[in-house]
Motif scaffolding. Sequence first.
Motif, PDB file in Angstrom:
ATOM      1  N   ALA A   1       0.813  -1.245  -0.133  1.00 22.83           N
ATOM      2  CA  ALA A   1       0.234  -0.194   0.042  1.00 22.83           C
ATOM      3  C   ALA A   1       0.668   1.494  -0.027  1.00 22.83           C
ATOM      4  CB  ALA A   1      -0.903  -0.058   1.081  1.00 22.83           C
ATOM      5  N   GLN A   2       2.225   0.949   0.126  1.00 23.12           N
ATOM      6  CA  GLN A   2       3.318   2.504   0.960  1.00 23.12           C
ATOM      7  C   GLN A   2       3.514   2.614  -0.627  1.00 23.12           C
ATOM      8  OE1 GLN A   2       2.370   4.325   3.063  1.00 23.12           O
ATOM      9  NE2 GLN A   2       1.270   3.364   4.632  1.00 23.12           N
ATOM     10  N   MET A   3       3.965   1.823  -1.256  1.00 24.16           N
ATOM     11  CA  MET A   3       3.949   1.213  -2.816  1.00 24.16           C
ATOM     12  C   MET A   3       4.092   2.521  -3.994  1.00 24.16           C
ATOM     13  SD  MET A   3       6.107  -1.680  -2.455  1.00 24.16           S
ATOM     14  CE  MET A   3       7.420  -1.879  -3.316  1.00 24.16           C
ATOM     15  N   PRO A   4       4.651   2.682  -5.278  1.00 28.11           N
ATOM     16  CA  PRO A   4       3.577   3.270  -6.546  1.00 28.11           C
ATOM     17  C   PRO A   4       2.675   2.752  -7.474  1.00 28.11           C
ATOM     18  CG  PRO A   4       6.167   2.898  -7.049  1.00 28.11           C
ATOM     19  CD  PRO A   4       5.485   1.897  -5.687  1.00 28.11           C
ATOM     20  N   SER A   5       1.311   2.317  -6.898  1.00 34.03           N
ATOM     21  CA  SER A   5       0.423   1.457  -7.309  1.00 34.03           C
ATOM     22  C   SER A   5       0.305   1.826  -8.459  1.00 34.03           C
ATOM     23  CB  SER A   5      -1.018   2.170  -6.809  1.00 34.03           C
ATOM     24  OG  SER A   5      -1.278   2.602  -5.247  1.00 34.03           O
ATOM     25  N   ARG A   6       0.327   2.985  -9.335  1.00 33.08           N
ATOM     26  CA  ARG A   6       0.387   3.142 -10.895  1.00 33.08           C
ATOM     27  C   ARG A   6       1.456   2.208 -11.819  1.00 33.08           C
ATOM     28  NH1 ARG A   6       0.422   8.323 -14.452  1.00 33.08           N
ATOM     29  NH2 ARG A   6       0.417   7.126 -16.390  1.00 33.08           N
ATOM     30  N   ALA A   7       2.802   2.423 -11.154  1.00 29.69           N
ATOM     31  CA  ALA A   7       4.612   1.267 -11.456  1.00 29.69           C
ATOM     32  C   ALA A   7       4.059   0.310 -11.363  1.00 29.69           C
ATOM     33  CB  ALA A   7       5.334   1.973 -10.791  1.00 29.69           C
ATOM     34  N   LEU A   8       3.315   0.104 -10.188  1.00 26.06           N
ATOM     35  CA  LEU A   8       2.976  -1.588 -10.097  1.00 26.06           C
ATOM     36  C   LEU A   8       2.022  -2.706 -10.306  1.00 26.06           C
ATOM     37  CD1 LEU A   8       2.682  -1.583  -5.498  1.00 26.06           C
ATOM     38  CD2 LEU A   8       5.267  -2.218  -7.222  1.00 26.06           C
TER      39      LEU A   8
ATOM     40  N   PHE B   1       7.699   9.282  -9.483  1.00 29.52           N
ATOM     41  CA  PHE B   1       8.657   8.951 -10.139  1.00 29.52           C
ATOM     42  C   PHE B   1       9.309  10.383  -8.730  1.00 29.52           C
ATOM     43  CE2 PHE B   1      11.999  10.063 -13.037  1.00 29.52           C
ATOM     44  CZ  PHE B   1      12.840   9.034 -12.937  1.00 29.52           C
ATOM     45  N   ALA B   2       8.774  11.420  -9.904  1.00 32.10           N
ATOM     46  CA  ALA B   2       9.725  13.180  -8.960  1.00 32.10           C
ATOM     47  C   ALA B   2       9.303  12.405  -7.763  1.00 32.10           C
ATOM     48  CB  ALA B   2       8.756  14.300  -9.271  1.00 32.10           C
ATOM     49  N   GLU B   3       9.095  11.897  -7.058  1.00 29.81           N
ATOM     50  CA  GLU B   3       8.610  12.035  -5.141  1.00 29.81           C
ATOM     51  C   GLU B   3       9.208  11.521  -5.101  1.00 29.81           C
ATOM     52  OE1 GLU B   3       7.719  12.704  -2.923  1.00 29.81           O
ATOM     53  OE2 GLU B   3       7.944  11.980  -1.462  1.00 29.81           O
ATOM     54  N   GLY B   4       9.383   9.916  -5.596  1.00 28.72           N
ATOM     55  CA  GLY B   4       9.535   8.868  -5.384  1.00 28.72           C
ATOM     56  C   GLY B   4      11.883   9.057  -5.426  1.00 28.72           C
ATOM     57  N   VAL B   5      12.124   9.928  -6.208  1.00 28.27           N
ATOM     58  CA  VAL B   5      13.227   9.940  -6.740  1.00 28.27           C
ATOM     59  C   VAL B   5      13.970  11.644  -4.991  1.00 28.27           C
ATOM     60  CG1 VAL B   5      14.677  11.795  -8.088  1.00 28.27           C
ATOM     61  CG2 VAL B   5      13.571  10.280  -8.771  1.00 28.27           C
ATOM     62  N   ALA B   6      12.716  12.684  -5.326  1.00 30.04           N
ATOM     63  CA  ALA B   6      13.229  13.380  -3.694  1.00 30.04           C
ATOM     64  C   ALA B   6      13.293  12.920  -2.514  1.00 30.04           C
ATOM     65  CB  ALA B   6      11.667  14.688  -4.384  1.00 30.04           C
ATOM     66  N   ALA B   7      12.197  12.020  -2.340  1.00 30.47           N
ATOM     67  CA  ALA B   7      12.874  10.829  -0.379  1.00 30.47           C
ATOM     68  C   ALA B   7      13.948  10.477  -0.957  1.00 30.47           C
ATOM     69  CB  ALA B   7      11.263   9.867  -1.068  1.00 30.47           C
ATOM     70  N   PHE B   8      14.177  10.122  -2.158  1.00 36.05           N
ATOM     71  CA  PHE B   8      15.787   9.290  -2.185  1.00 36.05           C
ATOM     72  C   PHE B   8      16.810  10.169  -1.885  1.00 36.05           C
ATOM     73  CE2 PHE B   8      20.231   8.313  -4.386  1.00 36.05           C
ATOM     74  CZ  PHE B   8      20.306   7.191  -3.420  1.00 36.05           C
ATOM     75  N   PHE B   9      16.385  11.586  -2.375  1.00 34.57           N
ATOM     76  CA  PHE B   9      17.701  12.265  -1.535  1.00 34.57           C
ATOM     77  C   PHE B   9      17.459  12.580  -0.366  1.00 34.57           C
ATOM     78  CE2 PHE B   9      18.311  12.007  -6.471  1.00 34.57           C
ATOM     79  CZ  PHE B   9      19.563  11.576  -6.643  1.00 34.57           C
ATOM     80  N   ALA B  10      16.002  12.908   0.027  1.00 30.52           N
ATOM     81  CA  ALA B  10      16.459  13.920   1.316  1.00 30.52           C
ATOM     82  C   ALA B  10      16.198  12.645   2.390  1.00 30.52           C
ATOM     83  CB  ALA B  10      14.686  14.207   1.006  1.00 30.52           C
ATOM     84  N   LYS B  11      16.103  11.047   1.833  1.00 27.46           N
ATOM     85  CA  LYS B  11      16.485   9.798   2.425  1.00 27.46           C
ATOM     86  C   LYS B  11      15.063  10.114   3.821  1.00 27.46           C
ATOM     87  CE  LYS B  11      21.823  10.267   2.767  1.00 27.46           C
ATOM     88  NZ  LYS B  11      21.742   9.782   1.840  1.00 27.46           N
ATOM     89  N   ARG B  12      14.390  10.125   3.538  1.00 29.55           N
ATOM     90  CA  ARG B  12      13.011  10.008   3.699  1.00 29.55           C
ATOM     91  C   ARG B  12      11.796   8.648   3.095  1.00 29.55           C
ATOM     92  NH1 ARG B  12       9.411  12.720   0.614  1.00 29.55           N
ATOM     93  NH2 ARG B  12       9.885  14.321  -0.839  1.00 29.55           N
ATOM     94  N   PRO B  13      10.708   8.392   3.746  1.00 27.83           N
ATOM     95  CA  PRO B  13      10.504   7.839   2.842  1.00 27.83           C
ATOM     96  C   PRO B  13       9.224   8.647   1.849  1.00 27.83           C
ATOM     97  CG  PRO B  13       9.259   7.851   5.365  1.00 27.83           C
ATOM     98  CD  PRO B  13      10.585   8.545   5.239  1.00 27.83           C
ATOM     99  N   ALA B  14       9.051   7.294   1.021  1.00 27.07           N
ATOM    100  CA  ALA B  14       8.303   8.405  -0.278  1.00 27.07           C
ATOM    101  C   ALA B  14       7.119   8.265  -0.651  1.00 27.07           C
ATOM    102  CB  ALA B  14       8.420   7.742  -1.664  1.00 27.07           C
ATOM    103  N   GLN B  15       5.943   8.767  -0.300  1.00 29.60           N
ATOM    104  CA  GLN B  15       4.281   9.256  -0.004  1.00 29.60           C
ATOM    105  C   GLN B  15       4.288   9.025  -1.799  1.00 29.60           C
ATOM    106  OE1 GLN B  15       2.729   9.900   2.816  1.00 29.60           O
ATOM    107  NE2 GLN B  15       5.355  10.061   3.567  1.00 29.60           N
ATOM    108  N   PHE B  16       3.736   8.231  -2.239  1.00 27.94           N
ATOM    109  CA  PHE B  16       3.402   7.814  -3.861  1.00 27.94           C
ATOM    110  C   PHE B  16       1.602   7.641  -3.462  1.00 27.94           C
ATOM    111  CE2 PHE B  16       6.439   4.786  -3.503  1.00 27.94           C
ATOM    112  CZ  PHE B  16       8.027   5.214  -4.079  1.00 27.94           C
ATOM    113  N   LYS B  17       0.656   8.465  -4.199  1.00 30.13           N
ATOM    114  CA  LYS B  17       0.181   8.895  -4.720  1.00 30.13           C
ATOM    115  C   LYS B  17      -0.839   8.282  -6.208  1.00 30.13           C
ATOM    116  CE  LYS B  17      -0.386  13.726  -5.325  1.00 30.13           C
ATOM    117  NZ  LYS B  17      -0.681  14.084  -6.401  1.00 30.13           N
ATOM    118  N   ASP B  18      -0.660   7.955  -7.289  1.00 25.00           N
ATOM    119  CA  ASP B  18      -0.719   7.562  -8.861  1.00 25.00           C
ATOM    120  C   ASP B  18      -1.852   6.439  -8.502  1.00 25.00           C
ATOM    121  OD1 ASP B  18       0.466  10.337  -9.677  1.00 25.00           O
ATOM    122  OD2 ASP B  18       2.070   9.094 -10.643  1.00 25.00           O
ATOM    123  N   ARG B  19      -2.500   6.628  -9.460  1.00 23.08           N
ATOM    124  CA  ARG B  19      -3.542   5.442  -9.222  1.00 23.08           C
ATOM    125  C   ARG B  19      -3.267   5.369 -11.022  1.00 23.08           C
ATOM    126  NH1 ARG B  19      -7.646   3.755  -5.454  1.00 23.08           N
ATOM    127  NH2 ARG B  19      -8.592   2.340  -7.867  1.00 23.08           N
TER     128      ARG B  19
END
Length: 261
Positions: free
Chosen positions: A201-208, A243-261
């Motif tokens: 549920a925390q993962m990028p649904s659209r990519a999955l 994707f933008a959120e995942g990359v931003a979260a990676f560099f900010a060393k924080r969990p990503a907040q995915f929301k696309d469907r």
Amino acid sequence: MSEPPLLVAHEGPVCTLTLNRPAAMNAFTAELHGLLGPALDAAAANPSVRVVVITGAGRGFCAGQDLADPAMRGEGVDVGAVVERFYKPLALRIRSMPVPVLAAVNGVAAGAGANLALCCDIVVAARSASFIQAFSKIGLVPDCGGTWLLPRLVGRARALGLAMTGDKLPAEAAERMGLIWQCVDDAAFAATVQALAARLAQMPSRALAETRRLVDSSAPADLAEALSWEAQAQGELGRAHDFAEGVAAFFAKRPAQFKDR
Ligand code: T3D
């Protein structure tokens, strides 16, 4: 009042659909089909749902077609029409959901019940569960996607072995041969399913969902076609929020907040 044949529960982003006819090992009636299809549609349309779990009540997961359902039995019943009307749309609905679908196989999964589970993206089974391609025992062929799913999951030899004998395959053997993702001890089953659902549920649904679509379309394709489809999907996903959120979260060393469907 009698219990509804399908239970729908929402816990945060997780929608759990429980087949609820335990006295008949959760076998499918026309009524149960009439509830499950719309419940999947509702989950697909609900932006707060990020993973769907399908499981069964009682000691079984699903025994496939209810062989006693008067709505589907009797003189001159057209089994092909039953499959067209119910099992084909069910399999296609599961394979086109915008979120991951997890089968939590709590007990025996037989006939279309086994293939319902195998249609799902990830199958976790309790160690006491089993899978039976019961069709050959009643003069039918595997349906609900079985003839397509089985050879892709386990190869021709095992697909035909399972389908022709209709033998019971314990969950542990199913995991070993790659038919399912994971077999877990009964005591750890509920917690494992819950943790995996929460994680998905925390993962990028659209990519999955795109990953599933590409994996499914890759089978008849050659490598060049698969590479082109991957590039096309990456192009679309690369322009989306996750994707933008995942990359931003990676560099900010924080969990990503995915929301696309
Ligand atoms: O129209 C069409 O037919 C097209 C669609 C076809 C798709 C299909 O799914 S065809 C395959 C249909 N399913 C089967 O053939 C499986 C039949 N069931 C079994 O082989 C066994 O019941 C199980 C292996 C699933 C479980 O065995 P076991 O020993 O643990 O339990 P049991 O005692 O056999 O079953 C418990 C109860 O569930 C029992 O009722 P009772 O005697 O306690 O009143 C049994 O009759 C009932 N049950 C199990 N499966 C079905 C069922 N009732 C109706 N339909 C079933 N499929």
